[in-house]
Design a protein around this motif. Structure first.
Motif, PDB file in Angstrom:
ATOM      1  N   THR A 161       0.426  -1.299  -0.486  1.00  0.00           N
ATOM      2  CA  THR A 161       0.538  -0.386   0.359  1.00  0.00           C
ATOM      3  C   THR A 161       0.608   1.508   0.400  1.00  0.00           C
ATOM      4  O   THR A 161       1.905   0.973   1.049  1.00  0.00           O
ATOM      5  N   PRO A 162       0.654   2.356  -0.729  1.00  0.00           N
ATOM      6  CA  PRO A 162       1.082   3.163  -0.903  1.00  0.00           C
ATOM      7  C   PRO A 162       1.108   4.131   0.493  1.00  0.00           C
ATOM      8  O   PRO A 162       0.224   4.035   1.175  1.00  0.00           O
ATOM      9  N   GLY A 163       2.603   4.582   1.218  1.00  0.00           N
ATOM     10  CA  GLY A 163       2.477   5.882   2.674  1.00  0.00           C
ATOM     11  C   GLY A 163       2.988   4.123   3.460  1.00  0.00           C
ATOM     12  O   GLY A 163       3.416   4.041   4.415  1.00  0.00           O
ATOM     13  N   VAL A 223      -4.096  -8.637  18.822  1.00  0.00           N
ATOM     14  CA  VAL A 223      -3.195  -6.752  18.468  1.00  0.00           C
ATOM     15  C   VAL A 223      -2.960  -6.430  19.382  1.00  0.00           C
ATOM     16  O   VAL A 223      -3.518  -6.210  19.747  1.00  0.00           O
ATOM     17  N   GLU A 224      -1.512  -6.255  18.528  1.00  0.00           N
ATOM     18  CA  GLU A 224      -0.850  -5.705  19.798  1.00  0.00           C
ATOM     19  C   GLU A 224      -0.968  -3.600  19.340  1.00  0.00           C
ATOM     20  O   GLU A 224      -0.593  -3.153  18.932  1.00  0.00           O
ATOM     21  N   VAL A 225      -0.910  -2.724  20.751  1.00  0.00           N
ATOM     22  CA  VAL A 225      -1.361  -1.059  20.234  1.00  0.00           C
ATOM     23  C   VAL A 225       0.437  -0.939  21.446  1.00  0.00           C
ATOM     24  O   VAL A 225       0.614  -1.175  22.147  1.00  0.00           O
ATOM     25  N   LYS A 226       0.906   0.326  20.195  1.00  0.00           N
ATOM     26  CA  LYS A 226       2.128   0.346  20.875  1.00  0.00           C
ATOM     27  C   LYS A 226       2.227   1.847  20.459  1.00  0.00           C
ATOM     28  O   LYS A 226       1.597   2.220  19.334  1.00  0.00           O
ATOM     29  N   GLY A 227       3.545   1.910  21.449  1.00  0.00           N
ATOM     30  CA  GLY A 227       3.426   3.470  20.734  1.00  0.00           C
ATOM     31  C   GLY A 227       4.555   4.224  19.993  1.00  0.00           C
ATOM     32  O   GLY A 227       4.911   2.824  19.336  1.00  0.00           O
ATOM     33  N   GLY A 228       4.321   5.501  19.774  1.00  0.00           N
ATOM     34  CA  GLY A 228       5.814   6.079  19.026  1.00  0.00           C
ATOM     35  C   GLY A 228       5.163   6.149  17.272  1.00  0.00           C
ATOM     36  O   GLY A 228       6.560   5.673  16.262  1.00  0.00           O
ATOM     37  N   GLY A 229       4.142   5.737  16.971  1.00  0.00           N
ATOM     38  CA  GLY A 229       3.999   6.377  15.558  1.00  0.00           C
ATOM     39  C   GLY A 229       3.703   7.378  15.035  1.00  0.00           C
ATOM     40  O   GLY A 229       4.113   7.919  15.992  1.00  0.00           O
ATOM     41  N   SER A 230       3.908   7.603  13.835  1.00  0.00           N
ATOM     42  CA  SER A 230       3.103   8.843  13.188  1.00  0.00           C
ATOM     43  C   SER A 230       2.067   7.764  11.837  1.00  0.00           C
ATOM     44  O   SER A 230       1.590   7.361  12.282  1.00  0.00           O
ATOM     45  N   ALA A 231       1.914   9.821  11.863  1.00  0.00           N
ATOM     46  CA  ALA A 231       0.793  10.097  11.235  1.00  0.00           C
ATOM     47  C   ALA A 231       0.812   8.874  10.456  1.00  0.00           C
ATOM     48  O   ALA A 231       1.155   9.099   9.248  1.00  0.00           O
ATOM     49  N   PRO A 232      -0.462   7.673   9.771  1.00  0.00           N
ATOM     50  CA  PRO A 232      -0.589   7.089   8.987  1.00  0.00           C
ATOM     51  C   PRO A 232      -0.460   7.819   7.212  1.00  0.00           C
ATOM     52  O   PRO A 232      -1.350   8.924   7.587  1.00  0.00           O
ATOM     53  N   ALA A 233      -0.435   7.459   6.320  1.00  0.00           N
ATOM     54  CA  ALA A 233      -0.119   8.063   5.063  1.00  0.00           C
ATOM     55  C   ALA A 233      -2.169   8.058   4.534  1.00  0.00           C
ATOM     56  O   ALA A 233      -2.632   7.217   5.659  1.00  0.00           O
ATOM     57  N   ALA A 234      -2.085   8.829   3.934  1.00  0.00           N
ATOM     58  CA  ALA A 234      -3.620   8.645   3.293  1.00  0.00           C
ATOM     59  C   ALA A 234      -4.588   7.327   2.084  1.00  0.00           C
ATOM     60  O   ALA A 234      -3.010   6.990   1.761  1.00  0.00           O
ATOM     61  N   SER A 235      -5.129   7.208   2.482  1.00  0.00           N
ATOM     62  CA  SER A 235      -5.202   6.060   1.397  1.00  0.00           C
ATOM     63  C   SER A 235      -5.276   6.160  -0.496  1.00  0.00           C
ATOM     64  O   SER A 235      -5.199   7.842  -0.470  1.00  0.00           O
ATOM     65  N   SER A 236      -5.716   5.316  -0.940  1.00  0.00           N
ATOM     66  CA  SER A 236      -5.989   5.918  -2.864  1.00  0.00           C
ATOM     67  C   SER A 236      -7.038   6.292  -2.793  1.00  0.00           C
ATOM     68  O   SER A 236      -7.607   6.163  -4.305  1.00  0.00           O
TER      69      SER A 236
END
Length: 817
Positions: free
Chosen positions: A12-14, A113-126
């Motif tokens: 998936t792009p992004g 499903v594990e929920v963790k920190g440290g992520g960045s904003a997800p890229a947009a979909s198509s």
């Protein structure tokens, strides 16, 4: 562990590439979700989960970070994250989520499903609006009463008109919109009938369209449209995709009998959902012919740890609720349609019984009940918007303006029989009578939004909060603060704004008013819940968030100003009695209902800290300790307490409080003694007062000294009998009349074994409210004397309190750590 394959570079792009290997973990584990396959067949990989709400404890996801979702082996689970809400420290409080899960789930199996920190904003979909057109989704209404012909709300037409398109969220699992448009006939808009199309275009693992989820909301919401005339209409309805019927809509028409006819009251709404209250799936041009068969289960301990719900007892295993079905205007799990009906009921409280059940059980049936309850709330007369802004209508001008909300209508009031401003429907018949009053109005939509992240619940929650303020009486009431107070006000105190020491608090009537504690409690609960969870930045208008928070802040500012002017004894003992009209004989309030205020204030400071609730919470916590220090704390399970002392001045300490006792008290001229009812035994020094207030006391008096509100003291107690004196330990007064008194005022040192004075709702319900309030205060960090807690717990034990059937007051004095 993921294995590299020849098509490892299809992505998936992004989404970052790791040569077919799992994405490295970027943050510590916060909590875990379970995805449960509700089918006996395997759920294929790369499905998109149902929408889910994801609450976080303050500080767990610092400012700027996004949640990261992975399988237990660190395989990434791409997610669309939307509708972010923050704590005061800017850490994330809540967001909505869609997960595209890269692995299958066996029939009836569970995936962690594990929920963790440290992520960045997800890229947009198509995904784009063009993905939606092939589905050709329409809602058709065929008129029966006050509506003629066929009227159609077309998603494609609403997209083309482009007058109300809001992107709720966008990311690698898909894109979510709310798209509004009118019902039309021959290309002409109806004028009153409106449809909001909630649509999710799901994205598959190769960046294409997987399929579409859809929910339609049919409403007559406009308060500023006079043509056609606002009216309650009756119709039949059908949800279609092209020429295919997805569902013939079902509803009720004033009874609980389901049929094809649906009453569409003005200022209400209903939904196209089926019996399970979920969005429908339409393949459209997508790659999947059917939706996933998965539901989301939360870790109950972490869920409570976030403090977005009260501190329920996780050791409790409550009985499952009964399944309910959704149809338009159904009652769902609510026990009463008429909200003025007395409690207790499953729906009355900070959150209803079925919410507590779901928090603790995470069962499918309890989730369904919560979903149905949320959609059923659309039938309340709270869908009140302005067509020119498509927004709820502000009626309090704390700020000079709120961008995008239009003119602040300070003179408007909306309540059955008392409208000024909103156009009144020509028919006054409501399927949900008295949904404007907050004495027993449930919290129907906050929790469904908290667990599903579905935007229709947020829209209704905001409408309910804005409308309940507009239901208050316009204008201001001046409250007396010069000590000693002989009259609280000169008139009814239930107005929208109040004046304290010359300062006007424009939503001060939130707490400072002349009616019941529970009115304040549930009114302020609705405001706090909407203000707490509304997105920080919302494409449909962030000003409503500012408006709601201003309403909350102003109400608590009024409380602080009032308390600051009261006697030191008032502040030291946590006093908060009813602030009603000025009669020294007629003002009483329900002490047990003060627990409702405590719960709202504790809940508000937990979910919306920093807006003034903390000081009031700490003030109220003193009440239970100071009362327990001088009398039997079971006294506060009485149905009423007096607002004035015998000398006609306002009580300013818990030492002055007396309570109404239901039962039969008899006097005898033979020995000048009184005999108590039931199993209660009097104590020397107990205080008694008589009155002739309607429904509170009797005109007959045992002797001339028993003038209204004069304090008398028990002396010469013997078993169940006693005499009365004008002074503590003084000479007994001669009884001159043999009378039977069914309601009187008293202050008891020992009420055992009576658990509820009135017995109006049984021996334990009022006590359970009070026990929960004390635990709630302690869980929030307030100091409540151990004597009060021990005594209440002892009463609970003797009353046989259990919470397996109704866990909504099963609070413990600590949140999970």
């Amino acid at each position: 562990m993921a294995v590299a394959t020849p098509d490892s570079y299809t992505f998936t792009p992004g989404t970052p590439l790791y040569a077919g290997l799992p994405t490295p973990s970027v943050g510590g584990l916060i909590t875990t979700l379970s995805l449960v396959n509700t089918s006996g067949s395997t759920q294929a990989a790369n499905f998109v989960s149902p929408m889910l709400g994801m609450p976080f404890k303050a500080g767990d996801l610092p400012s700027g970070e996004y949640p990261v979702f992975t399988l237990e082996d660190d395989t990434p689970v791409p997610a669309t994250v939307y509708s972010d809400t923050s704590w005061p420290d800017s850490s994330k409080k809540f967001c909505g989520v869609l997960l595209r899960t890269p692995t299958s789930i066996a029939g009836s199996g569970t995936l962690s499903v594990e929920v963790k920190g440290g992520g960045s904003a997800p890229a947009a979909s198509s995904r784009t609006l063009s993905d939606l057109t092939a589905a050709d989704i329409t809602v058709e209404l065929t008129g029966i009463t006050n509506l003629s012909g066929v009227w159609t709300a077309s998603l494609n037409t609403a997209i083309t008109d482009a007058t109300d398109i809001v992107v709720i969220g966008d990311g690698p699992a898909g894109k979510v919109w709310r798209i509004g448009g009118p019902f039309k006939q021959s290309g002409a808009a109806h004028g009153q009938l409106h449809c909001w199309h909630y649509v999710a275009a799901l994205q598959n693992s190769v960046g294409g369209l997987l399929g579409i989820r859809y929910l339609g909301r049919i409403a007559q919401p406009w308060a500023d449209v006079s043509s056609p005339t606002p009216n309650n209409r009756r119709a039949t309805g059908v949800l279609k995709s092209g020429a295919s019927t997805i569902r013939t809509l079902q509803g009720v028409t004033g009874s609980e009998v389901t049929g094809n006819n649906i009453d569409i009251d003005h200022y209400t709404s209903f939904f196209t959902a089926g019996a399970d209250a979920k969005w429908d799936y339409v393949q459209g041009g997508g790659s999947a012919s059917a939706d996933c068969t998965v539901r989301v289960v939360f870790d109950e301990s972490y869920f409570i740890k976030t403090r977005m719900v009260p501190p329920y007892d996780t050791a409790l295993n409550p009985t499952a609720g009964s399944s309910v079905d959704y149809v338009a205007y159904c009652k769902g799990p609510y026990e009463q349609r008429n909200m003025t009906s007395s409690g207790p009921r499953a729906e009355v409280g900070i959150l209803p019984t079925w919410v507590a059940r779901h928090v603790l059980t995470q069962s499918a049936v309890d989730e369904r009940v919560c979903r149905v309850a949320g959609l059923a709330a659309g039938g309340w007369n709270t869908t009140l918007r302005r067509s020119t802004t498509n927004q709820p209508i502000p009626c309090v001008d704390i700020d000079a303006s709120y961008t995008g909300l239009g003119t602040i209508q300070t003179t408007w009031r909306f309540i059955t029989g008392g409208n000024s401003g909103p156009v009144t429907p020509s028919s006054g018949v409501d399927i949900w009578p008295s949904s404007h009053e907050s004495s027993h109005r449930p919290s129907g939509t906050y929790y469904p939004y908290l667990i599903t992240g579905e935007p229709q619940y947020l829209d209704m929650l905001v409408e309910e909060a804005a409308e309940i303020v507009m239901a208050a009486v316009q204008g201001s009431t001046t409250f007396n603060t010069s000590l000693p107070i002989t009259a609280v006000t000169g008139a009814y105190g239930g107005t929208r704004s109040v004046i304290i020491n010359g300062t006007t608090y424009k939503n001060g009537g939130g707490f400072i008013r002349g009616d019941l504690y529970r009115v304040s409690a549930w009114l302020m609960r609705d405001l706090a819940q909407a203000a707490a969870i509304y997105p920080d930045t919302c494409p449909s208008g962030t000003a409503i968030r500012d408006y709601l928070r201003d309403l909350v802040t102003d109400a608590y500012s009024a409380v602080a100003a009032y308390n600051a002017l009261m006697a030191t004894s008032w502040r030291d003992t946590g006093m908060w009695t009813m602030l009603g009209n000025g009669s020294t004989d007629a003002d009483f309030e329900s002490p047990w209902a003060l627990a409702y205020v405590s719960d709202t204030v504790c809940h508000t400071e937990s979910i919306l800290p920093g807006l003034g609730a903390l000081a009031f919470r700490q003030h109220l916590a003193k009440f239970y300790s100071s009362l327990a220090a001088s009398i039997d704390i079971a006294s506060i399970t009485a149905y009423r307490m007096s607002q004035f002392k015998g000398d006609g001045t306002r009580v300013d300490s818990t030492d002055d409080l007396v309570f109404t006792f239901g039962g039969t008290l008899t006097s005898s001229t033979t020995d000048s003694r009184f005999t108590t009812p039931d199993a209660w035994n009097p104590t020397n020094g107990d205080v008694f007062m008589f009155t002739t207030v309607a429904n509170i006391g009797d005109a007959d008096k045992p002797f001339a000294a028993a003038t209204n509100n004069t304090r008398l003291y028990a002396v010469n107690v013997s078993g169940k009998t006693f005499q009365l004196s004008l002074t503590l330990g003084g000479s007994p007064i001669t009884v001159t009349s043999n009378v039977t008194i069914t309601s009187w005022l008293c202050r008891l040192q020992n009420a055992a074994p009576i658990n509820s004075f009135e017995g109006l709702f049984g021996t334990s319900s009022m006590l359970s409210n009070m026990r929960a309030a004390v635990s709630h205060h302690v869980a929030c960090g307030d100091s409540v004397a151990s004597a009060a807690r021990t005594e209440i717990d002892a009463r609970a034990t003797s009353a046989g309190l259990t919470y397996t059937a109704d866990p909504k007051w099963a609070f413990v004095p600590a949140y999970p750590v």
